[in-house]
Design a protein around this motif. Sequence first.
Motif, short mmCIF file in Angstrom:
data_model
loop_
_atom_site.label_atom_id
_atom_site.label_comp_id
_atom_site.label_asym_id
_atom_site.label_seq_id
_atom_site.Cartn_x
_atom_site.Cartn_y
_atom_site.Cartn_z
N VAL A 106 30.51 36.58 37.42
CA VAL A 106 30.30 37.45 36.25
C VAL A 106 31.22 38.67 36.34
N TYR A 107 31.33 39.26 37.52
CA TYR A 107 32.15 40.45 37.71
C TYR A 107 33.64 40.10 37.68
N GLU A 108 33.97 38.91 38.12
CA GLU A 108 35.38 38.51 38.13
C GLU A 108 35.96 38.48 36.73
N ARG A 109 35.12 38.21 35.73
CA ARG A 109 35.59 38.24 34.32
C ARG A 109 36.09 39.63 33.92
N TYR A 110 35.64 40.65 34.62
CA TYR A 110 36.01 42.03 34.31
C TYR A 110 37.06 42.58 35.28
N GLY A 111 37.72 41.70 36.01
CA GLY A 111 38.82 42.10 36.88
C GLY A 111 38.43 42.44 38.31
N TYR A 112 37.22 42.10 38.73
CA TYR A 112 36.77 42.38 40.10
C TYR A 112 37.10 41.20 41.00
N THR A 113 37.60 41.50 42.19
CA THR A 113 38.00 40.47 43.15
C THR A 113 37.41 40.79 44.52
N PRO A 114 37.32 39.80 45.42
CA PRO A 114 36.77 40.07 46.76
C PRO A 114 37.56 41.17 47.48
N PHE A 115 36.82 41.97 48.23
CA PHE A 115 37.41 43.12 48.93
C PHE A 115 36.64 43.34 50.22
N THR A 116 37.35 43.59 51.31
CA THR A 116 36.72 43.89 52.59
C THR A 116 37.07 45.31 52.99
N LEU A 117 36.05 46.11 53.24
CA LEU A 117 36.27 47.46 53.74
C LEU A 117 36.68 47.39 55.21
N HIS A 118 37.28 48.46 55.69
CA HIS A 118 37.73 48.47 57.08
C HIS A 118 36.60 48.23 58.07
N LYS A 119 35.37 48.46 57.69
CA LYS A 119 34.23 48.23 58.58
C LYS A 119 33.77 46.77 58.53
N GLY A 120 34.44 45.93 57.73
CA GLY A 120 34.11 44.52 57.65
C GLY A 120 33.12 44.16 56.55
N ALA A 121 32.62 45.14 55.81
CA ALA A 121 31.68 44.86 54.74
C ALA A 121 32.40 44.20 53.56
N GLU A 122 31.76 43.20 52.97
CA GLU A 122 32.34 42.44 51.86
C GLU A 122 31.80 42.96 50.52
N TYR A 123 32.70 43.17 49.58
CA TYR A 123 32.36 43.64 48.24
C TYR A 123 33.21 42.91 47.22
N LEU A 124 32.95 43.20 45.96
CA LEU A 124 33.91 42.91 44.90
C LEU A 124 34.51 44.25 44.53
N ALA A 125 35.78 44.27 44.15
CA ALA A 125 36.44 45.54 43.86
C ALA A 125 37.38 45.42 42.68
N LYS A 126 37.56 46.56 42.04
CA LYS A 126 38.58 46.68 40.99
C LYS A 126 39.36 47.96 41.28
N GLU A 127 40.66 47.78 41.46
CA GLU A 127 41.52 48.93 41.69
C GLU A 127 41.67 49.69 40.38
N LEU A 128 41.68 51.00 40.46
CA LEU A 128 41.80 51.83 39.27
C LEU A 128 43.24 52.32 39.12
N PRO A 129 43.75 52.29 37.93
CA PRO A 129 45.16 52.67 37.72
C PRO A 129 45.43 54.15 37.96
N HIS A 130 44.42 54.99 37.83
CA HIS A 130 44.64 56.44 37.97
C HIS A 130 44.04 57.02 39.24
N GLY A 131 43.63 56.16 40.17
CA GLY A 131 43.04 56.65 41.42
C GLY A 131 44.08 57.37 42.26
N CYS A 132 43.62 58.26 43.11
CA CYS A 132 44.57 59.00 43.96
C CYS A 132 44.87 58.18 45.22
N ALA A 133 46.00 58.41 45.82
CA ALA A 133 46.40 57.63 47.00
C ALA A 133 45.91 58.26 48.28
#
Length: 171
Positions: A144-171
């Motif tokens: 359901v979330y993938e339809r809105y541009g969310y894809t699998p993402f792993t944080l550096h601590k190994g936790a699994e999420y879905l994520a969407k990168e934001l075009p205006h986020g800071c680096a």
Amino acid sequence: MAQINERSMGGPSHEIWDGISLASVNPEAIDYARLEWPKFYNEGTHLGFSQSWERLFYRFGAMPDHFGLAIWQQFGDTKVLQGLALGKPSRAKTHLTINWVERSFEPTYFRGGILIPILACAEEYANLLGCQRVLIKDPIDPGVYERYGYTPFTLHKGAEYLAKELPHGCA
């Protein structure tokens, strides 16, 4: 916001958006979720979360920068809570995590999909905070979330999420 406007302003789905309002999660929403939603829980829908919305609200509400959204719909004189979402930004504000999402299972449930306003508001809030992405924790149905541009993402601590990168986020 463009997704919300596109979906709600025209076409045959306009009627289902009639009476929708977005608000912060507050005691009125929590009471509604606590008293009304369980009446419609069952094996075929949802049996509730491991924690009550009341407990979650007080835990997240103690964080001044938390994300909380209640979706209401007016039917004549009746106001129905259609959805709730709670989340929080990371300490470094690199991401905003949506931790809890639930929709109503009442016969008048919102057929327009509560994820459209929830994700649009979360992404806008994350942009305001300067986050790089929005994360979804433990989605019930990742597709359901993938339809809105969310894809699998792993944080550096190994936790699994879905994520969407934001075009205006800071680096």
